[in-house]
Design an enzyme around this catalytic site. Structure first.
Site, PDB file in Angstrom:
ATOM      1  N   TYR A 155       0.836  -1.214   0.000  1.00  0.00           N
ATOM      2  CA  TYR A 155       0.000   0.000   0.000  1.00  0.00           C
ATOM      3  C   TYR A 155       0.866   1.257   0.000  1.00  0.00           C
ATOM      4  CZ  TYR A 155      -4.582  -1.965  -0.086  1.00  0.00           C
ATOM      5  OH  TYR A 155      -5.708  -2.600  -0.514  1.00  0.00           O
ATOM      6  N   LYS A 162      -3.717   7.868   2.970  1.00  0.00           N
ATOM      7  CA  LYS A 162      -4.951   7.628   3.739  1.00  0.00           C
ATOM      8  C   LYS A 162      -4.819   8.172   5.168  1.00  0.00           C
ATOM      9  CE  LYS A 162      -7.492   5.649   0.577  1.00  0.00           C
ATOM     10  NZ  LYS A 162      -8.408   6.521  -0.190  1.00  0.00           N
TER      11      LYS A 162
END
Ligand code: NAD
Length: 264
Positions: A155, A162
């Protein structure tokens, strides 16, 4: 009485009928909301317009969220053609595929900038542009992922984005609360979408998810849509600045207990 009767929602992030934004749009439409859509690039119009029209929406406008002029133009068009809005949905994120696999320390300056601009700053920009259209309050929603808190392989820069997005959501919630505007994030478990396909190892994580998550099942677009409806409705009138997990309980785990070892 439907939960969103009389409310109007402006939705960013539908690319196709697998998009989380589409799941949210469908659920909001079922609950009586009037919808308006914005898509990223010209090539997507042929997919997004028929979807929008299937729920009686004719407002379908292009807007690349990295372009302030396009943001200004789309909100002007909303103001001119529809008037005020009650709900803003931000389901937009992007990072180069090369940034979403392998070593995090190889993240490039440009890759970092792009991920932050498209996936984080855009929420702030769209929120600000919404303010004149929310004179009597409203609700803003964004989409995040648990990689913001704990490390998930591959990620990488999207996880960092995020984290920043969740912080942006909280700062907006504090800033806009006095205007009666609530700002929240939904954090779903893995869903098979275009964006997700760009994350290295996603298929494997998706496959393993129902073996690990306490509720032992995947997340559907409908699940996310229902949570978005609740957050946007008056039933959540005192909920702001929250990250709502819709992940079959995955985020509560410290250690995994595989399916076969648990009692029915
Ligand atoms: P998706 O690919 O269907 O949606 C992403 C959207 O972002 C697309 O519509 C794309 O056109 C749009 N976009 C990208 N760059 C843009 C730009 N410059 N201007 C305007 N729009 C732009 O994938 P999705 O999974 O539905 O993603 C929606 C949100 O949900 C994202 O924030 C994603 O990180 C988040 N999310 C996804 C998952 C998952 O497993 N799919 C899990 C948690 C959170």
């Amino acid at each position: 009485m439907k939960l969103l009767e009389g409310k109007r929602a402006l939705i960013f992030g539908v690319a196709n009928d697998h998009s989380i934004a589409w799941g949210i749009a469908k659920a909001m439409h079922k609950q009586g909301a009037e919808l308006a859509f914005s898509y990223a690039a010209q090539a997507l119009e042929r997919r997004v317009r028929p979807l929008a029209e299937s729920m009686g929406s004719t407002f379908v406008e292009q807007c690349d969220v990295t372009d302030d002029e396009q943001i200004e133009a789309v909100f002007k068009k909303v103001a001119d053609e529809l008037g005020n809005i009650d709900i803003l949905v931000h389901a937009v994120a992007f990072a180069g595929r090369e940034e979403l696999e392998g070593h995090f320390h190889k993240t490039t300056r440009e890759g970092f900038r792009v991920a932050m601009e498209v996936s984080v700053y855009s929420f702030l920009a769209l929120a600000r542009a919404s303010l004149p259209l929310m004179p009597d309050g409203g609700c803003m929603l964004t989409l995040t992922f648990y990689a913001s808190e704990k490390v998930f392989p591959n990620y990488n820069v999207m996880a960092v984005a995020k984290s920043a997005l969740e912080s942006t959501m909280r700062y907006l919630a504090a800033d806009l609360g006095p205007r009666g505007i609530r700002v929240n994030a939904i954090s779903p478990g893995p869903v098979r979408t275009l964006s997700a396909a760009g994350v290295g190892g996603f298929k494997r994580m998706y496959r393993d998810f129902p073996e690990i998550a306490p509720l032992r099942r995947h997340i559907s677009l409908e699940d996310i849509g229902h949570s978005a409806v609740w957050l946007a409705s008056d039933w959540a009138r005192n909920v702001t600045g929250e990250v709502l997990f819709v992940d079959s309980g995955y985020n509560i785990l410290g250690a995994f207990s595989p399916n076969e070892t648990s009692d029915p």
